[in-house]
Scaffold this motif. Sequence first.
Motif, PDB file in Angstrom:
ATOM      1  N   SER B  39      63.876  28.098  -9.877  1.00 39.79           N
ATOM      2  CA  SER B  39      63.225  29.439  -9.723  1.00 39.79           C
ATOM      3  C   SER B  39      63.268  30.487  -8.442  1.00 39.79           C
ATOM      4  N   THR B  41      62.189  32.974  -5.662  1.00 36.59           N
ATOM      5  CA  THR B  41      61.087  33.836  -5.189  1.00 36.59           C
ATOM      6  C   THR B  41      61.719  35.280  -4.648  1.00 36.59           C
ATOM      7  N   SER B 213      65.585  43.526  -3.534  1.00 34.31           N
ATOM      8  CA  SER B 213      65.245  42.248  -3.406  1.00 34.31           C
ATOM      9  C   SER B 213      66.588  41.254  -3.449  1.00 34.31           C
ATOM     10  N   HIS B 220      64.854  34.079  -0.427  1.00 35.24           N
ATOM     11  CA  HIS B 220      64.742  33.376  -1.831  1.00 35.24           C
ATOM     12  C   HIS B 220      63.166  32.241  -1.237  1.00 35.24           C
ATOM     13  N   LYS B 221      62.460  31.908  -1.795  1.00 30.24           N
ATOM     14  CA  LYS B 221      62.072  31.182  -1.944  1.00 30.24           C
ATOM     15  C   LYS B 221      62.725  29.526  -3.531  1.00 30.24           C
ATOM     16  N   GLU B 223      62.833  26.645  -5.711  1.00 30.12           N
ATOM     17  CA  GLU B 223      62.230  25.339  -6.276  1.00 30.12           C
ATOM     18  C   GLU B 223      63.324  25.150  -7.707  1.00 30.12           C
ATOM     19  N   GLY B 227      59.305  24.585 -10.543  1.00 31.77           N
ATOM     20  CA  GLY B 227      58.585  24.390  -9.552  1.00 31.77           C
ATOM     21  C   GLY B 227      58.012  22.650  -8.603  1.00 31.77           C
ATOM     22  N   ASN B 230      61.145  21.992  -4.029  1.00 28.69           N
ATOM     23  CA  ASN B 230      61.016  22.980  -3.231  1.00 28.69           C
ATOM     24  C   ASN B 230      62.642  22.641  -2.638  1.00 28.69           C
ATOM     25  N   ASP B 233      62.562  27.790   1.431  1.00 24.76           N
ATOM     26  CA  ASP B 233      61.314  29.086   1.701  1.00 24.76           C
ATOM     27  C   ASP B 233      61.925  30.003   2.254  1.00 24.76           C
ATOM     28  N   ARG B 321      67.453  33.138 -14.038  1.00 23.98           N
ATOM     29  CA  ARG B 321      66.247  32.791 -13.725  1.00 23.98           C
ATOM     30  C   ARG B 321      66.341  33.882 -12.081  1.00 23.98           C
ATOM     31  N   SER B 322      67.704  34.084 -11.695  1.00 22.77           N
ATOM     32  CA  SER B 322      67.958  34.412  -9.983  1.00 22.77           C
ATOM     33  C   SER B 322      68.209  36.159  -9.811  1.00 22.77           C
TER      34      SER B 322
END
Lengths: 322, 472
Positions: B39, B41, B213, B220-221, B223, B227, B230, B233, B321-322
């Motif tokens: 993932s 984020t 973004s 990006h964070k 994982e 999840g 990690n 971050d 996903r991205s």
Amino acid sequence: MSVIETRELRKTYGRIQALKGVSLRVEKGQIYGLLGQNGAGKTTLIKILLGITQLTDGDARLLDAPAGNTAVRARVGYLPEDHQFPGYHSAYSLMDFYGQLYGVSRGDRRQKIPATLELVGIAGRMHSKIKTYSKGMKQRLGIAQALLHDPDVIFLDEPTDGVDPVGRKEIRALMATLKDRGHTIFLNSHLLGEVELICDRVAILQRGELVREGTIAELTAQKGVFELGLAPSQAFPEHEAKALGYPVRALNPTATLWEVGLTDGQTIDPLVRMLVEKGLSLRHLVEKKVTLEDVFMSVVEGAEPGTDRRERKATAVGGSDR
Amino acid sequence: MTQFLAILRDSFREAVDGFVIYAMLGLSALTILIVGSMSFTPVAPQEAMGKIASRFSIIVPERGRSRSVSFGTSGEFKASDVTTAGSGYKLRLTVTGHAEKKSTDDGKTVPDLTNGDSFRSAVAQWIGKSGQSMSIDPSGKASKKGGGGKNVEVSMPTQPTAEEQRAVTTAQMEEFLVNQFAMQGGMTATVKRITDGVAEPTYAFDVTTAGGSGVRGWPHKVEIFFGAVNISDEAPLGMVLWGIEDQIINGMGAGVALLISIIMTAFFVPNMIRKGSVDLLISKPIGRTPLLVYKYIGGLTFIFLVSTVTVGGIWLAIALRSGFWDPTFLVLIPVLTFTFAILYSISVMVGVLTRSPIVAMLATMGSMFFFWIAGFAKRWADSKRNDNEVGSTPEWLFMVIDTINTIMPRYKDLDTITSKLIADGTLTPAETRMVGLASLEYPSGIETFGVSLAFIAVMLAIACWKFKRRDS
Ligand SMILES: Nc1ncnc2c1ncn2[C@@H]1O[C@H](COP(=O)(O)OP(=O)(O)OP(=O)(O)O)[C@@H](O)[C@H]1O
Ligand SMILES: [Mg+2]
């Protein structure tokens, strides 16, 4: 026009002379049988005609084109000896694949494949993988794939190899049907009885040489020999028979069975009359028939039984290859 | 055409008959699943813009066109008041420069603005030629000049003169920042200098960016395993994708895929020409050359489909996903297929000559290894010559290496092309330089493909020639 024609065909594999000048013709609509011992060159001859093997010298023509012509092969069916089908196919998918190579249309394939497999008796298993088939089933499939595209000429290299007696009979019937439909069949076989039953013409290869060729009738021609037996305890009048001009000889030590030959222009009737006149009772009288097997045996008599034993001293009849 | 398709279909049937293909598809499904479990984020805009701005002290001279980077002390870049604006953001970028020092008569140094400041110096450096640069090869060894290999080129900061610094215009400052947003963030921006209430050496700019973004440089964070683990971050998106696409998939995955493909396809031709099988095929109305060539293409098509499924699947997983939909990664499909085409031609040739799948397999893997070594040797030789370090290395060694490289398929070059394409598709221009890929030239495509195609043709020609002459 001959369907198959070879002239002085020669093939050498390194030092081995597989064919030493073979000339033969096969006409349209014939079932032609090629006989010969192991290693005689039967398979080699077929392979040359199909372009699988290159000839060394001489001339070979198939359907009016030089042997090995790619386009002509579309009109030819072939069952190789010792064939190995790709195990990942089922009978159906394999036939479909080959059908495409032969240029059989999709509709025809869909209709002909089950029909042809039915003809050779394996339609029930046509969707199973070939690797699950028995030897005879594979052989039947081999025949089916040689027929699928309705070829003009069909080469069958030992077609009944591994097939059960019932199947053999069916295959013979199948060949007869194909012949009736105008197909030409070229057959390699060791089963002389079978060949005798269905072939029109036969050739016998002996170590790369054609030693006999002709119709079955010509080869098994009546030799005019009779086998004769009288009622028990009656003695055969040997001297009287000889006096009539018949060569005779006893076939067994007790002299109950006699072989009587005919000399030119003679019939067996005078002898029979003489026996009846002498009050003897005839119990057994058959005209001795020459079988293809007899012919074959007489041809190869004294010759080497096979390639593996060429060195054998006693059999050095026609000279050895080495 | 029917015959061609028939043989193609037959090849598929053969391929899916064994377990190897299922192992391969299983591996590829697993890879897709793992990538799909990642993932991404985006870091919140305020923080993200701050991160991106903090990288602005890395300068790419010659208005961003140089291959080298220079680590200047160009002051502190700060982003503030980040707000959403349309598809991008609006922000205030503040640069706090330091006045240049001037030595006084009593030997002390004091700041003196008339000599310029660190920001003006940075802009001047960005405009100017790169200073003397130094290459750092992957092992960390520094040399004066790159040998065309994978090197990070670092240029020594130049010291623009006071005149040069004074000559820097507002427009140039704005251009510099626009370029920095592109180089470091992978985003387009418009920059307007604000002079009201700001005195040099502090500078302020109103910036509007585009692309939201999802741009390459955005932190990006990250994982993985849904999840559970990690990874980072604040990793730049493009950098993470590059790591997956180039380092993991192109680097390791492709090698594994090629090996499995070689094993799987090594059986095709020897099986076809096995005694008992070959007569069945060559008695059909098809020439031996087409038969063999179609079979070859059958193997290729199969691998093409497998790599399409695998690479396409991974790409789709990444994109979904991205949110990063750059299609460059898909170039791996044709490149993998082409690389395999080279290897498979060897397999086919050896297969025809020896009829042994094992020998074909080993010979192909051996060649793969040999090409790879040859590529390295070529780089080594080139860098030696470039650095004039030939020394006692015998001349014939260079000749052998050059000759081998001229006639052998450009296996390594194909890899270089892919690596560069993937980097260009994911990394920001500054990152491309930082991972050492900017110094690597694109090998000539015509040569790479031309020589490789010629090699394939030769292999197949030998195979066909041998196959045609054979008395099965
Ligand atoms: N590929 C080959 N290489 C070398 N010699 C061969 C090859 N094929 C056949 N021969 C030789 O040619 C000769 C004829 O072989 P061929 O297969 O034609 O015999 P055949 O009459 O079909 O025998 P069989 O009844 O056993 O099938 C044999 O001596 C054989 O050893
Ligand atoms: Mg034979």
